[in-house]
Design a protein around this motif. Sequence first.
Motif, short mmCIF file in Angstrom:
data_model
loop_
_atom_site.label_atom_id
_atom_site.label_comp_id
_atom_site.label_asym_id
_atom_site.label_seq_id
_atom_site.Cartn_x
_atom_site.Cartn_y
_atom_site.Cartn_z
N MET A 67 -22.10 17.78 -1.47
CA MET A 67 -20.82 17.09 -1.27
C MET A 67 -20.05 17.69 -0.09
SD MET A 67 -18.43 14.87 -2.15
CE MET A 67 -18.71 14.30 -3.84
N SER B 152 -13.07 22.08 -2.09
CA SER B 152 -14.30 21.57 -2.68
C SER B 152 -15.06 22.76 -3.26
CB SER B 152 -15.14 20.85 -1.62
OG SER B 152 -16.21 20.16 -2.20
N THR C 220 -11.19 18.25 -5.05
CA THR C 220 -12.34 17.41 -5.37
C THR C 220 -13.05 17.88 -6.64
OG1 THR C 220 -14.01 18.71 -4.18
CG2 THR C 220 -12.71 17.14 -2.88
N TRP D 190 -12.53 12.12 -4.17
CA TRP D 190 -13.95 12.45 -4.01
C TRP D 190 -14.56 13.14 -5.23
CZ3 TRP D 190 -11.15 14.01 0.66
CH2 TRP D 190 -11.31 13.11 1.72
N SER E 168 -22.92 13.53 -5.55
CA SER E 168 -23.18 14.04 -4.20
C SER E 168 -24.25 13.23 -3.48
CB SER E 168 -23.58 15.51 -4.26
OG SER E 168 -24.72 15.70 -5.07
N PHE F 69 -22.75 9.92 -2.43
CA PHE F 69 -21.83 10.18 -1.33
C PHE F 69 -22.60 10.38 -0.02
CE2 PHE F 69 -18.76 13.12 0.90
CZ PHE F 69 -17.82 12.15 1.17
#
Length: 238
Positions: free
Chosen positions: A1, A54, A79, A115, A120, A123
């Motif tokens: 991610m 993140s 996130t 997000w 992941s 994404f």
Amino acid sequence: MQKTLVQRLAAAGHDVKVANSRGPETIGHDVLSSGSRAVTAAEAGIDVDVLILSIPLNRIPETAASLARIAEDTVVIDTSNYYPMRDEKIVAIEDGQVESQWVVEQLGRPIAKAWNAIGSDSFARLNTPSGNADRIAIPVAADNDRDRSIAMALVEDTGFDAVDAGTLAQSWRQQPGAPAYCTDLTKAEMPHALESAEKERLPKRRDLAVAAIMERIGGGGKNPVTDELVRINRALFM
């Protein structure tokens, strides 16, 4: 991610700095391939309009001292998601506190939530240009319109439709176990998924999904691919 996030935002023309807890020399060239810069954790929050966290949720409190030094008007976007088997049990969240509101308490400042509700692999692979009818949507929550608007614009820059998910008090609707969580829905489908979430059912559904995925991995097969994960999540969450 994190790698995809950095690459997409840099490719969209943003001046992106990247930091981790181990130092800039440990950040791979592939992460920086779209023009971002590796910096120290202390440098990451200096003179920035937006700071994106993140990291695992249980490490959020470790960042509070550093974030206290950044400008008040810097938008902080979180996130993270709570998984007790990874993060250890956090009593307040176990007792029903919304994850994002717990994060606000730890940091002592407002955040936006974005997000967190996309896998992941989805994404990394399923971004599409704006206007695509099948474009996947990502919910965004915040307690003020400015933070939400900026976070939504950045989500769009990463190749997904941003959906206004309201305030942080409502952000439980995009937590693990909810119909909107990692089910790869479109902008037309996302509002119903957010509205249909049942808060008391989220922890059990989250843990069932983890058990199903771990059984799949532990059964001797390869890691589940995106389609398998989405099918599991849709069957359990929706």
